[in-house]
Write an enzyme that holds these catalytic residues in place. Sequence first.
Site, PDB file in Angstrom:
ATOM      1  CB  SER A  71      -8.136   1.176   6.260  1.00 22.75           C
ATOM      2  OG  SER A  71      -8.609   2.280   6.384  1.00 22.75           O
ATOM      3  CE  LYS A 130      -3.742   2.019   2.842  1.00 21.56           C
ATOM      4  NZ  LYS A 130      -4.663   1.755   4.128  1.00 21.56           N
ATOM      5  CB  SER A 183      -7.669   3.851   3.250  1.00 21.32           C
ATOM      6  OG  SER A 183      -7.008   3.346   4.250  1.00 21.32           O
TER       7      SER A 183
END
Lengths: 487, 116
Positions: free
Chosen positions: A177, A78, A153
């Site tokens: 997330s 990420k 996210s």
Amino acid sequence: MDIVELSLKQLHNELKAGNLTVSDIVGAYKNNFDKTENKIKAFIHTDWDEIEKKAQELTPDKIKNSNSVLQGVPVGIKDVLMTHGVQTTAGSKILEGYKATYTATAVQKLFDAGALMVGKNNCDEFAMGGSTENSGFFPTHNPYDLSRVPGGSSGGSATAVATRQVVFSIGSDTGGSIRQPASFCGVVGLKPTYGRVSRFGLIAMASSLDSVGPITKSVEDAAYVLEAIVGHDSYDSTTTDSKPEKYTDAIDRSVKGMKIGVPKQIDLASLSSEVQEQFQQSIDWLKDSGVEVVEIDLQHLKDALAVYYVIMPAEVSSNMAKFDGIRFGQTADKADDLLSFYMKTRGEYLGAEVKRRIMMGTYVLSSGYMDEYYVKAQKVRRIIANEVKQAFGDVDAFFLPTTPTPAFEIGEKTMNPIDMYLSDIYTVIANIVGIPGISVPSGMIGELPFGVQFLGKHFDEATILALANVIEKKRGNLPQPKILSNL
Amino acid sequence: MTIYILFLLLLAILSEFCYNYTMSITNEQLEHLAILSRLELKDEEKTQFQDQLSDILDFVDQLQNINTETVEPMHHITGLETVWREDVVQEFGDREELLDSAPERQGDYIKTKPIF
């Protein structure tokens, strides 16, 4: 054999047996990437040339002597995690073009174990969001239904795993997330206990809530990745000395006699009949396996969301102060003095959600309001922590849906921020009190995957991995994402 | 008559009090917040954020209903206390690389706008 469906353990065995080369594996995943990425956009940055080069260097001779299950495995990271020499944007335009000057500890551990980075996964800007629609670059699309969000996210991470572009990805979880996108994309998402995995190199969102963890296609893979990334780190003084377990052994632990609690306050009856049915089916699977399922009382469960939306913005406003255009990142064009330089730089390059949260945080920490909001929230945090501790006196884990619904449509919740916040209602409590949580797919609702969630005691990832494993085994295979089956 | 006027006065004061309690963030408050946050906002953003922040504050106001009289604020969640280390300098990173990240660099200095 379908290379992209092999588990980490199977890949390792095939490599050692000489049935597969690392180049074979990278090639198979790249094949999926080439066919799907323009539609789902799970990555902000990739470097397949680099990974193919590394794959060629990992000859069968080198692999034969390797004991690491992660050797030669293509992974996604990420974009909130620093990767030395590679663009790291945190999903924000303010860091467009910024090359990280060091590598995050958790990521370095993966590299040391031989994992190969495909690239940086798309995410909501600075991890703020529940749909990846807040990315400063572009939204990611759910591989089961391109008109829907993958969650956030860590939406890019979950999508890349579900679409078999990577074997696994590493994400971050501050309010859900990792777990929520895992639920929306039909993959496993594990949020370790706060302090289990180093946050060094994680671009901080809320320092008392952030967590780094794996997103994988199976519970067993999550256990392998967790083993690789845990550990005390002198660069992160909030990491624990508590010894990690052999999680890959723990997943096969018998759950017979374990007791799990379903919080009364999740208000199951308010959820759709399909969600209720699915959740009930998971409960039946657990009972069949000898688990006792009881109802527990977490009186302030719903208040955890309000606590989160006071404490998190407060910490965000502090952490975001470093983006001042002086030491790194983009800068405003015209500014005569320092104050207007700060204001123009941040005003121009930060997105709406980030600005909202910074201002919210500034407000709740400002003189005259701090007691009413921030200190109050910290007090309710303690009340919730005490309630959770008391409930764990009676049960081994909590069990609840990961999200109230499966994936929603792109654009559906962007009008009112609070609509988006409500999708975190079952996940934030884990971050507020620092306990571990795992989302595992329980099945499909229509054509969309749906996940159920176990929350464990501090440092007891082993129990929730074992329980999640039961769900996975009972469930069997999930259908492929439409984007793959349509190829 | 005086009692009637006093009563009206009391109502006026009370309604003023209640109005303040449920009032959304004012323009001045938003401007002040933007400056404190070091964010230059466009006009559309100001209006939008004023509404949205007011909604969010309304949402978190539910915390006011919880009795926290005898409760201490919780700062750390896993019971960790101050972590000590030896006060010894350690090398970290590539100095040149770190300095090079700065948008405006001059030799070993990072340039900023004038403060005064």
